[in-house]
Design an enzyme around this catalytic site. Structure first.
Site, PDB file in Angstrom:
ATOM      1  N   GLU A  74      -3.098  -0.603  -8.785  1.00  0.00           N
ATOM      2  CA  GLU A  74      -3.815   0.669  -8.645  1.00  0.00           C
ATOM      3  C   GLU A  74      -2.768   1.776  -8.687  1.00  0.00           C
ATOM      4  O   GLU A  74      -2.133   2.083  -7.693  1.00  0.00           O
ATOM      5  CB  GLU A  74      -4.604   0.683  -7.328  1.00  0.00           C
ATOM      6  CG  GLU A  74      -5.801   1.593  -7.390  1.00  0.00           C
ATOM      7  CD  GLU A  74      -5.706   2.755  -6.441  1.00  0.00           C
ATOM      8  OE1 GLU A  74      -5.464   3.884  -6.933  1.00  0.00           O
ATOM      9  OE2 GLU A  74      -5.856   2.539  -5.242  1.00  0.00           O
ATOM     10  N   LEU A  75      -2.572   2.333  -9.896  1.00  0.00           N
ATOM     11  CA  LEU A  75      -1.449   3.251 -10.124  1.00  0.00           C
ATOM     12  C   LEU A  75      -1.939   4.686 -10.281  1.00  0.00           C
ATOM     13  O   LEU A  75      -3.033   5.018  -9.848  1.00  0.00           O
ATOM     14  CB  LEU A  75      -0.658   2.751 -11.337  1.00  0.00           C
ATOM     15  CG  LEU A  75      -0.352   1.237 -11.317  1.00  0.00           C
ATOM     16  CD1 LEU A  75       0.362   0.781 -12.577  1.00  0.00           C
ATOM     17  CD2 LEU A  75       0.452   0.865 -10.073  1.00  0.00           C
ATOM     18  N   THR A  84       0.818  -1.218   0.000  1.00  0.00           N
ATOM     19  CA  THR A  84       0.000   0.000   0.000  1.00  0.00           C
ATOM     20  C   THR A  84       0.854   1.272   0.000  1.00  0.00           C
ATOM     21  O   THR A  84       2.045   1.233   0.310  1.00  0.00           O
ATOM     22  CB  THR A  84      -0.955   0.028   1.209  1.00  0.00           C
ATOM     23  OG1 THR A  84      -0.199  -0.163   2.401  1.00  0.00           O
ATOM     24  CG2 THR A  84      -2.019  -1.048   1.110  1.00  0.00           C
ATOM     25  N   ALA A  85       0.204   2.368  -0.335  1.00  0.00           N
ATOM     26  CA  ALA A  85       0.886   3.663  -0.429  1.00  0.00           C
ATOM     27  C   ALA A  85       0.626   4.479   0.832  1.00  0.00           C
ATOM     28  O   ALA A  85      -0.219   4.130   1.653  1.00  0.00           O
ATOM     29  CB  ALA A  85       0.370   4.394  -1.662  1.00  0.00           C
ATOM     30  N   ALA A 135     -14.807   8.194  -3.443  1.00  0.00           N
ATOM     31  CA  ALA A 135     -15.715   7.105  -3.831  1.00  0.00           C
ATOM     32  C   ALA A 135     -16.137   6.283  -2.619  1.00  0.00           C
ATOM     33  O   ALA A 135     -15.395   6.152  -1.658  1.00  0.00           O
ATOM     34  CB  ALA A 135     -15.024   6.208  -4.856  1.00  0.00           C
ATOM     35  N   GLY A 157       4.659   0.315 -10.599  1.00  0.00           N
ATOM     36  CA  GLY A 157       3.641  -0.662 -10.987  1.00  0.00           C
ATOM     37  C   GLY A 157       4.049  -1.460 -12.213  1.00  0.00           C
ATOM     38  O   GLY A 157       3.738  -2.644 -12.338  1.00  0.00           O
ATOM     39  N   CYS A 212      -5.340   9.433  -4.935  1.00  0.00           N
ATOM     40  CA  CYS A 212      -5.185   8.952  -6.317  1.00  0.00           C
ATOM     41  C   CYS A 212      -6.277   9.576  -7.166  1.00  0.00           C
ATOM     42  O   CYS A 212      -6.121   9.749  -8.368  1.00  0.00           O
ATOM     43  CB  CYS A 212      -5.353   7.446  -6.385  1.00  0.00           C
ATOM     44  SG  CYS A 212      -4.116   6.578  -5.471  1.00  0.00           S
ATOM     45  N   GLY A 231       9.632  -5.309  -0.409  1.00  0.00           N
ATOM     46  CA  GLY A 231       8.679  -5.310  -1.525  1.00  0.00           C
ATOM     47  C   GLY A 231       9.104  -6.305  -2.595  1.00  0.00           C
ATOM     48  O   GLY A 231       8.289  -7.100  -3.083  1.00  0.00           O
ATOM     49  N   LYS A 244       2.675  -5.157   3.162  1.00  0.00           N
ATOM     50  CA  LYS A 244       3.814  -4.242   3.239  1.00  0.00           C
ATOM     51  C   LYS A 244       3.292  -2.825   3.081  1.00  0.00           C
ATOM     52  O   LYS A 244       2.914  -2.414   1.995  1.00  0.00           O
ATOM     53  CB  LYS A 244       4.847  -4.520   2.138  1.00  0.00           C
ATOM     54  CG  LYS A 244       6.121  -3.695   2.353  1.00  0.00           C
ATOM     55  CD  LYS A 244       6.981  -3.591   1.121  1.00  0.00           C
ATOM     56  CE  LYS A 244       6.855  -2.271   0.407  1.00  0.00           C
ATOM     57  NZ  LYS A 244       7.156  -1.051   1.156  1.00  0.00           N
ATOM     58  N   GLY A 300       0.522   2.264  -6.029  1.00  0.00           N
ATOM     59  CA  GLY A 300       1.715   3.125  -6.087  1.00  0.00           C
ATOM     60  C   GLY A 300       1.836   3.791  -7.437  1.00  0.00           C
ATOM     61  O   GLY A 300       0.851   3.933  -8.168  1.00  0.00           O
TER      62      GLY A 300
END
Ligand code: UN1
Length: 540
Positions: free
Chosen positions: A289-290, A185-186, A491, A272, A323, A251, A211, A267
């Site tokens: 999910e970039l 995750t970010a 969302a 990605g 994002c 990672g 992570k 990220g």
């Protein structure tokens, strides 16, 4: 103990405008969650059965609001990461046999435990990530919401029964768990995005190894402690919710390990691309999910007041670090002179609301890192160099309060790049940096809209049914999220979340996203003593 929403704000801490006593605030938050408060190194590796460790590098968790070190965290080595994966897989072999609704009951308990700590966890998100307290708590709510969804899913994750062309045969589509799922995750959603993955994994019977971003380890440690406690109380080996804090090496180990059946990665596009390729090389599953380059179009028929209020949040809110933040704004020429001056004024009025995210009146907290602040000013320099205009914000800013001087604060900016060909329209500046252009014809605006690599979120402001119809059709937005009179950001969890094109095509959270977290088996069953072949083939 559940605490009320203001328990961790400055006012409640009684510090007012005087010295903020960061350590007092942090201490209160950490002790509520059961983390050490005495400067002891916090262990950032968990592999079940109450075993916390970490013999890798010790990293600092830095508060973006003040620049102070919140805590020192012990990270995982590559060997510990491998061990965590093995432990997760071992625990999964038992966990996979737990009936779905029983797993749902455990998720319900996780939901309640997280909810009990909503205020402390929300404050921790504010302290470590930098978002304002309402959004910090909102993020915890998002975790709670996805748990609710996953409880239902634990009873309703259904396969299908299909008609066979052969007499006395039935075809089933059966969903079984994948095994170990790696969740990377970010920093910007340090709790909720893990929740999207973790809750679904639990519902369908997977184990996870998480992570988190190296800059938000405390949020991950706090959540993992709460989750592990619930799992152990239910007699489940909590290695199915393992945690490996760390950086690149951790990672890479997760991405390259064949035992990790699915890697869910949030990220940058650049990272990605590497993750996607590496996982694909070993024929693993990947969910990406970039970056986004989210755009709003304001049409002549739009309710401009609604558009203004909505866009203020989605472009400047979270200091531009979602994002889904609105990064491009296309205004119809006929409303430019009415809308833009008011929007600029609204942006200017935000300037007095930039500051400490735990202060109740703050709307814009700091950027997460110094590097993000530099990238913001670099993008502004680019605007000037190209001959574009800075319409609002962007001037150098240092808060008057002594404690906040080392925080990464900026004033949200609206810019008008010199041309649509400007790279500023193509790249995501992960900061409150909004680029505006004026259009004459909706088809032209949609073409500009779709003319970028990324495809995460989009919105149109219109009251014209025809424009709305076009926008959500094959001629409209090519994004994964296509809104009407609603922000690009914020969302709900009910529908799947994710973007197309270089955003990675991944889908997380609600909708049918869960279907990626299982291995599908097509089972043809013969209930007769005959052996007919499909397609009328004869082999006699
Ligand atoms: C993200 O920024 O990675 O739609 C996730 C939103 C939030 C999730 C954002 N619900 O803005």
């Amino acid at each position: 103990m559940a605490m009320n929403a203001t328990a961790f704000t400055n006012a409640a801490a009684g510090t007012g405008s005087a010295k903020r006593l960061l350590s007092t605030r942090v201490g209160k938050v950490l002790s509520t969650i059961g983390l050490p408060v005495d400067g002891e190194v916090v262990k950032g590796v968990y592999m079940g059965k109450g075993t916390w460790g970490g013999s890798g590098e010790i990293i600092d968790s830095v508060c973006p609001s003040t620049g102070e070190v919140l805590a020192k965290v012990a990270t995982a080595t590559a060997a510990e990461t491998t061990q965590a994966i093995k432990r997760a897989q071992e625990a999964w072999k038992t966990f996979r046999k737990v009936p779905g609704p029983k797993r749902g009951e455990i998720i319900r308990q996780v939901r309640n435990a997280i909810s009990e700590h909503k205020s402390a966890l929300g404050a921790l998100v504010s302290l470590e990530m930098g978002k304002i307290v309402s959004e910090g708590e909102g993020e915890i709510q998002e975790y709670i919401d996805i748990c609710d969804y996953a409880v239902g899913l634990s009873r309703s994750a259904a396969g299908r029964v299909l008609k066979s062309e052969r007499p006395g045969h039935q075809i089933l589509e059966v969903a079984n768990p994948l095994g170990v799922v790696g969740i990377i995750t970010a920093f910007n959603f340090p709790v909720a995005v893990c929740g999207w993955n973790f809750a679904i994994c639990l519902a369908v019977g997977n184990a996870t190894v998480w992570k988190p971003s190296p800059t938000t380890p405390l949020c991950a440690i706090a959540v993992t402690r709460i989750v592990a406690d619930v799992l152990e109380k239910n007699g489940v080996d909590s290695a199915i919710a393992s945690l490996v804090c760390g950086g690149l090496e951790v990672g890479e180990t997760l991405v390259n390990d064949k035992r990790v059946a699915l890697v869910s990665f949030t990220g940058s596009e650049r990272a990605g691309q590497i993750v996607g390729t590496k996982v694909q090389q070993r024929f693993g599953k990947v969910l990406l999910e970039l970056g986004g380059n989210n755009c709003a179009i304001v049409t002549p028929s739009a309710n401009l007041d609604l558009a203004l209020r909505t866009l203020l949040f989605s472009a400047a809110g979270t200091a531009g670090q979602r994002c889904t933040t609105t990064r491009r704004l296309f205004l119809h020429r006929s409303i430019e002179s009415k809308f833009l001056p008011q929007f600029i004024k609204a942006y200017e009025s935000l300037q007095s609301r930039v500051g400490d995210p735990l202060e109740a009146s703050t709307l814009i907290g700091p950027l997460h890192t110094k590097a993000a602040k530099e990238a913001f000013y670099k993008a502004l320099e680019e605007v000037k160099k190209e001959g574009g205009e800075i319409l609002a914000g962007g001037q150098p800013y240092t808060p008057s309060s002594e404690d906040l001087k080392k925080g990464n604060y900026v004033l949200p900016a609206i810019v008008k790049p010199a041309s649509l060909q400007s790279p500023l329209f193509q790249e995501e500046t992960f900061a409150p940096f909004l680029s505006v252009a004026i259009y004459d014809d909706l088809d032209q605006a949609i073409e500009w809209h779709n003319g970028v690599r990324q495809g995460l979120s989009s919105t149109i402001f219109t009251t014209d049914l025809r424009e709305m119809g076009k926008w959500i059709s094959e001629e409209g937005s090519d994004c994964g999220i296509v809104n009407v009179n609603v922000a690009t950001s914020g969302a709900e969890i009910g529908a799947a979340f994710g973007g197309n094109k270089s955003t990675g095509w991944g889908r997380e959270s609600g909708g049918d996203a869960w279907k990626q977290y299982v291995r599908w088996a097509s089972c043809t069953i013969n209930f007769t003593d005959d052996a007919p072949l499909a397609q009328g083939v004869s082999f006699e």
